[in-house]
Design a protein around this motif. Structure first.
Motif, PDB file in Angstrom:
ATOM      1  N   ILE A  20       0.836  -1.206   0.000  1.00  0.00           N
ATOM      2  CA  ILE A  20       0.000   0.000   0.000  1.00  0.00           C
ATOM      3  C   ILE A  20       0.868   1.253   0.000  1.00  0.00           C
ATOM      4  O   ILE A  20       0.596   2.214  -0.734  1.00  0.00           O
ATOM      5  N   LEU A  21       1.929   1.242   0.811  1.00  0.00           N
ATOM      6  CA  LEU A  21       2.824   2.399   0.869  1.00  0.00           C
ATOM      7  C   LEU A  21       3.512   2.628  -0.478  1.00  0.00           C
ATOM      8  O   LEU A  21       3.598   3.768  -0.954  1.00  0.00           O
ATOM      9  N   THR A  23       2.441   1.769  -3.427  1.00  0.00           N
ATOM     10  CA  THR A  23       1.438   2.261  -4.368  1.00  0.00           C
ATOM     11  C   THR A  23       1.179   3.752  -4.146  1.00  0.00           C
ATOM     12  O   THR A  23       1.097   4.528  -5.108  1.00  0.00           O
ATOM     13  N   GLY A  24       1.071   4.150  -2.892  1.00  0.00           N
ATOM     14  CA  GLY A  24       0.837   5.560  -2.585  1.00  0.00           C
ATOM     15  C   GLY A  24       2.001   6.440  -2.983  1.00  0.00           C
ATOM     16  O   GLY A  24       1.819   7.512  -3.564  1.00  0.00           O
ATOM     17  N   ILE A  25       3.218   6.000  -2.688  1.00  0.00           N
ATOM     18  CA  ILE A  25       4.398   6.782  -3.059  1.00  0.00           C
ATOM     19  C   ILE A  25       4.549   6.847  -4.569  1.00  0.00           C
ATOM     20  O   ILE A  25       4.872   7.902  -5.126  1.00  0.00           O
ATOM     21  N   GLY A  26       4.286   5.731  -5.231  1.00  0.00           N
ATOM     22  CA  GLY A  26       4.364   5.718  -6.698  1.00  0.00           C
ATOM     23  C   GLY A  26       3.346   6.652  -7.332  1.00  0.00           C
ATOM     24  O   GLY A  26       3.653   7.383  -8.268  1.00  0.00           O
ATOM     25  N   GLY A  27       2.140   6.639  -6.805  1.00  0.00           N
ATOM     26  CA  GLY A  27       1.109   7.543  -7.320  1.00  0.00           C
ATOM     27  C   GLY A  27       1.444   8.995  -7.053  1.00  0.00           C
ATOM     28  O   GLY A  27       1.209   9.862  -7.886  1.00  0.00           O
ATOM     29  N   TRP A  45      -5.893   3.890   3.855  1.00  0.00           N
ATOM     30  CA  TRP A  45      -5.782   2.429   3.921  1.00  0.00           C
ATOM     31  C   TRP A  45      -4.448   2.013   4.521  1.00  0.00           C
ATOM     32  O   TRP A  45      -4.369   1.016   5.245  1.00  0.00           O
ATOM     33  N   ARG A  46      -3.389   2.778   4.257  1.00  0.00           N
ATOM     34  CA  ARG A  46      -2.080   2.467   4.838  1.00  0.00           C
ATOM     35  C   ARG A  46      -2.120   2.592   6.348  1.00  0.00           C
ATOM     36  O   ARG A  46      -1.608   1.733   7.069  1.00  0.00           O
ATOM     37  N   ILE A  47      -2.763   3.640   6.847  1.00  0.00           N
ATOM     38  CA  ILE A  47      -2.862   3.833   8.297  1.00  0.00           C
ATOM     39  C   ILE A  47      -3.659   2.695   8.927  1.00  0.00           C
ATOM     40  O   ILE A  47      -3.288   2.166   9.983  1.00  0.00           O
ATOM     41  N   ILE A  48      -4.740   2.297   8.296  1.00  0.00           N
ATOM     42  CA  ILE A  48      -5.545   1.181   8.806  1.00  0.00           C
ATOM     43  C   ILE A  48      -4.726  -0.107   8.797  1.00  0.00           C
ATOM     44  O   ILE A  48      -4.730  -0.864   9.784  1.00  0.00           O
ATOM     45  N   ALA A  49      -4.008  -0.358   7.712  1.00  0.00           N
ATOM     46  CA  ALA A  49      -3.187  -1.572   7.618  1.00  0.00           C
ATOM     47  C   ALA A  49      -2.074  -1.554   8.662  1.00  0.00           C
ATOM     48  O   ALA A  49      -1.757  -2.595   9.256  1.00  0.00           O
TER      49      ALA A  49
END
Length: 66
Positions: A20-21, A23-27, A45-49
């Motif tokens: 998830i991290l 994907t977020g950094i890539g985006g 979603w990263r915080i929840i995970a």
């Protein structure tokens, strides 16, 4: 021996956080429409995970200590 499934679950949780991290950094690095629409949602979603991974980690430590 009963802590092995928790260890595997912990590894899966950590892997999910990394995916998830990444994907977020890539985006964020790419920018554009995807980041504008999905950036905040992915980081939520990263915080929840991460919270789930920490809870599983604490459960794993508790089981190992007992």
């Amino acid at each position: 021996m009963h802590d092995k499934p928790l260890f595997y679950l912990l590894a899966i949780c950590c892997l999910a956080v990394v995916v998830i991290l990444a994907t977020g950094i890539g985006g964020f690095a790419k920018g554009g429409e995807f980041n504008r629409k999905q950036g905040n949602r992915i980081m939520r979603w990263r915080i929840i995970a991460q919270a789930i991974a920490i809870a599983v980690f604490l459960l794993y430590l508790w089981v190992r200590s007992g």
